[in-house]
Write a protein that holds these residues in place. Structure first.
Motif, short mmCIF file in Angstrom:
data_model
loop_
_atom_site.label_atom_id
_atom_site.label_comp_id
_atom_site.label_asym_id
_atom_site.label_seq_id
_atom_site.Cartn_x
_atom_site.Cartn_y
_atom_site.Cartn_z
N GLU A 236 6.57 2.46 -30.91
CA GLU A 236 5.50 2.85 -31.84
C GLU A 236 5.12 4.32 -31.65
OE1 GLU A 236 0.99 1.36 -33.14
OE2 GLU A 236 1.96 0.56 -31.33
N ILE A 237 5.05 4.74 -30.39
CA ILE A 237 4.67 6.13 -30.09
C ILE A 237 5.75 7.10 -30.58
CG2 ILE A 237 4.36 7.77 -28.20
CD1 ILE A 237 2.94 5.52 -26.65
N LEU A 238 7.00 6.81 -30.31
CA LEU A 238 8.07 7.72 -30.71
C LEU A 238 8.19 7.83 -32.22
CD1 LEU A 238 11.00 7.11 -28.19
CD2 LEU A 238 9.49 9.05 -28.36
N THR A 239 8.05 6.72 -32.92
CA THR A 239 8.18 6.76 -34.38
C THR A 239 6.97 7.40 -35.04
OG1 THR A 239 7.38 4.47 -34.49
CG2 THR A 239 9.76 4.80 -34.57
N SER A 240 5.91 7.67 -34.28
CA SER A 240 4.76 8.38 -34.84
C SER A 240 5.03 9.88 -34.95
CB SER A 240 3.51 8.14 -33.98
OG SER A 240 3.60 8.81 -32.73
N ILE A 241 6.09 10.35 -34.26
CA ILE A 241 6.48 11.76 -34.37
C ILE A 241 7.22 11.95 -35.68
CG2 ILE A 241 7.83 13.63 -33.32
CD1 ILE A 241 7.52 12.21 -30.63
N PRO A 242 6.77 12.84 -36.56
CA PRO A 242 7.41 13.01 -37.87
C PRO A 242 8.90 13.31 -37.75
CG PRO A 242 5.33 14.20 -37.79
CD PRO A 242 5.60 13.73 -36.39
N GLY A 243 9.70 12.55 -38.49
CA GLY A 243 11.15 12.75 -38.49
C GLY A 243 11.91 11.79 -37.62
N ILE A 352 7.00 13.86 -25.75
CA ILE A 352 7.24 12.43 -25.50
C ILE A 352 6.60 12.02 -24.17
CG2 ILE A 352 9.03 10.73 -24.96
CD1 ILE A 352 10.84 12.18 -26.95
N PHE A 353 6.77 12.85 -23.15
CA PHE A 353 6.21 12.57 -21.82
C PHE A 353 4.69 12.42 -21.91
CE2 PHE A 353 4.30 13.97 -17.83
CZ PHE A 353 4.98 13.19 -16.90
N ALA A 354 4.02 13.37 -22.56
CA ALA A 354 2.56 13.36 -22.65
C ALA A 354 2.05 12.17 -23.47
CB ALA A 354 2.06 14.67 -23.28
N LEU A 355 2.70 11.90 -24.59
CA LEU A 355 2.25 10.80 -25.45
C LEU A 355 2.37 9.45 -24.75
CD1 LEU A 355 3.79 11.83 -28.91
CD2 LEU A 355 1.40 12.01 -28.18
N ILE A 356 3.50 9.21 -24.10
CA ILE A 356 3.70 7.92 -23.44
C ILE A 356 2.84 7.78 -22.19
CG2 ILE A 356 5.39 6.53 -22.16
CD1 ILE A 356 7.44 7.22 -24.25
N LYS A 357 2.73 8.86 -21.42
CA LYS A 357 1.89 8.81 -20.22
C LYS A 357 0.43 8.53 -20.58
CE LYS A 357 4.24 9.80 -16.34
NZ LYS A 357 4.08 9.13 -15.03
N ASN A 358 -0.02 9.10 -21.71
CA ASN A 358 -1.41 8.94 -22.13
C ASN A 358 -1.60 7.83 -23.15
OD1 ASN A 358 -2.49 11.18 -20.58
ND2 ASN A 358 -1.42 12.51 -22.01
N ASP A 359 -0.50 7.14 -23.49
CA ASP A 359 -0.55 6.04 -24.45
C ASP A 359 -1.21 6.47 -25.77
OD1 ASP A 359 -0.03 3.44 -25.30
OD2 ASP A 359 -2.02 2.72 -24.70
N GLN A 360 -0.69 7.55 -26.35
CA GLN A 360 -1.25 8.11 -27.58
C GLN A 360 -0.18 8.22 -28.66
OE1 GLN A 360 -2.80 11.91 -26.39
NE2 GLN A 360 -4.73 11.07 -25.62
N LEU A 361 -0.59 8.05 -29.91
CA LEU A 361 0.29 8.32 -31.04
C LEU A 361 0.24 9.80 -31.35
CD1 LEU A 361 -0.59 5.33 -33.41
CD2 LEU A 361 1.29 5.50 -31.77
#
Length: 375
Positions: A236-243, A352-361
């Motif tokens: 879910e987090i990765l697919t929130s990145i446009p493209g 990717i590192f920051a988003l997953i570590k912080n559980d953010q979209l």
């Protein structure tokens, strides 16, 4: 009375494995077994004679996988000495996920090769068929080309039979089947093939299409298996990145594994192999090209992701990584796409590192704000 503690230590190599049996810390037996059903059955016979045996072996890549599968089949617990491999096995089975990605990569390569073969063959057998549909690709187009690889075959087939065939394809109703049939017949009447309908080129065309259909099915199966194993939140987090679509996200997760095991983005860069090589000699320190020590397929998928992020921005979906790429390109008239893309991969991995570590979209506004704070 003390209970006996029996340990089976197994040293796995390519063709055979050495088994050492220890009881309460003392060796009582050792022998070699072949890495096949004969050898494994001898091992299972000894294991069944012991209550709760402890099985320990070192993960040795492909060589230990057969032993591992055999123990799993008999529901026997074991310990692998490689902690990273053990973590993958006990947590998310990301090792299998990476294997599925390798299968996807090979199937994708086969898909491209056979598409090229198909295009070349069609130029000799029935080039006009490429104008039958707006986009001459996809399962329906390949199925039509497989059934009608030569204009003579079209003209020899009854119109009603062509319509019935087309109605059997996915998403084609009666009206569309009739329209495609009329177009197919019209194209066949004006075609001037270079070969006859029973030529080797027609057989080669059919072979290429069958290979395409097989590779396409293999790709879809691999993606489905990756989807079963991938952590849903990470996806879910990765697919929130446009493209970045689901397919690319699944392949990134398969290659990178659990991002949370890294302490910082630099470790992640080194794992992928996009960290810069450094040459030191005396007082001279030079930064060379990227190390390429990590996974080549991982770098390829991330490179693809950068291109997709660029395309998404052109379509109206902004991303700070696409902004960074364009800035790198503008900063030097000689900067190549590849160099700018590699630099952008660094930023993508940090994101990717920051988003997953912080559980953010992903949020473009938040990313731009953070960029201003860092600049």
């Amino acid at each position: 009375m003390d209970l006996l503690k029996t340990v089976f230590g197994i040293d796995v190599s390519s063709r055979k494995s050495n088994v050492c049996i220890m009881v309460n810390g003392k060796k009582v037996n050792d022998y070699a077994i072949s890495n096949d059903m004969v050898g494994f059955n001898r091992l299972i016979g000894d294991l069944k004679q012991v209550t709760k045996p402890q099985i320990i072996f070192e993960a040795t890549g492909v060589y230990s996988r057969r032993l591992q599968a055999f123990l799993d089949m008999h529901e026997l617990r074991y310990v692998m000495m490689n902690p990273l491999e053990a973590k993958r096995k006990t947590k998310d089975d990301l090792h299998q996920n990476k294997t599925d990605n390798r299968i996807y990569e090979q199937a994708s390569h086969d898909l491209i090769s056979n598409k090229n073969r198909l295009h070349k063959a069609v130029q000799l057998t029935f080039p006009e068929i490429e104008h039958l549909m707006v986009n001459p690709r996809g399962k329906n187009y390949w199925s039509i080309a497989l059934r009608f690889p030569h204009p003579d075959i079209v003209l020899e087939t009854k119109e009603a039979d062509i319509i019935d065939f087309l109605k059997g394809l996915s998403g084609i109703g009666k009206k569309r089947a009739n329209d495609i049939t009329q177009s197919l017949i019209r194209l066949a009447k004006v075609a001037c093939p270079a070969v006859k309908k029973n030529s080797a080129h027609v057989r080669g065309l059919k072979m290429a299409i069958n290979n395409i259909l097989s590779a396409e099915e293999e790709c879809q199966t691999a993606l489905q298996e990756m989807a079963k194993l991938a952590p849903k939140r990470d996806l879910e987090i990765l697919t929130s990145i446009p493209g970045i679509g689901e397919n690319t996200a699944l392949r990134i997760i398969s290659e990178l594994g659990d991002i949370r095991r890294f302490n910082n983005p630099s470790q992640l860069n080194a794992f992928v192999g996009v960290d810069p090589q450094v040459y030191e000699s005396g007082n001279l320190t030079a930064h060379l090209s990227i190390s390429k020590r990590g996974t080549a397929i991982g770098r390829k998928v991330l490179y693809l992701a950068i291109n997709q992020i660029q395309s998404a921005k052109k379509a109206g979906n902004p991303c700070h990584i696409a902004d960074y790429y364009e800035k790198r390109k503008r900063s030097s008239e000689t900067a190549s796409h590849k160099k700018a893309a590699i630099a952008s991969i660094h930023k993508l991995l940090r994101t990717i590192f920051a988003l997953i570590k912080n559980d953010q979209l992903y949020s473009y506004d938040v990313a731009k704000h953070n960029q201003r704070l860092l600049s």
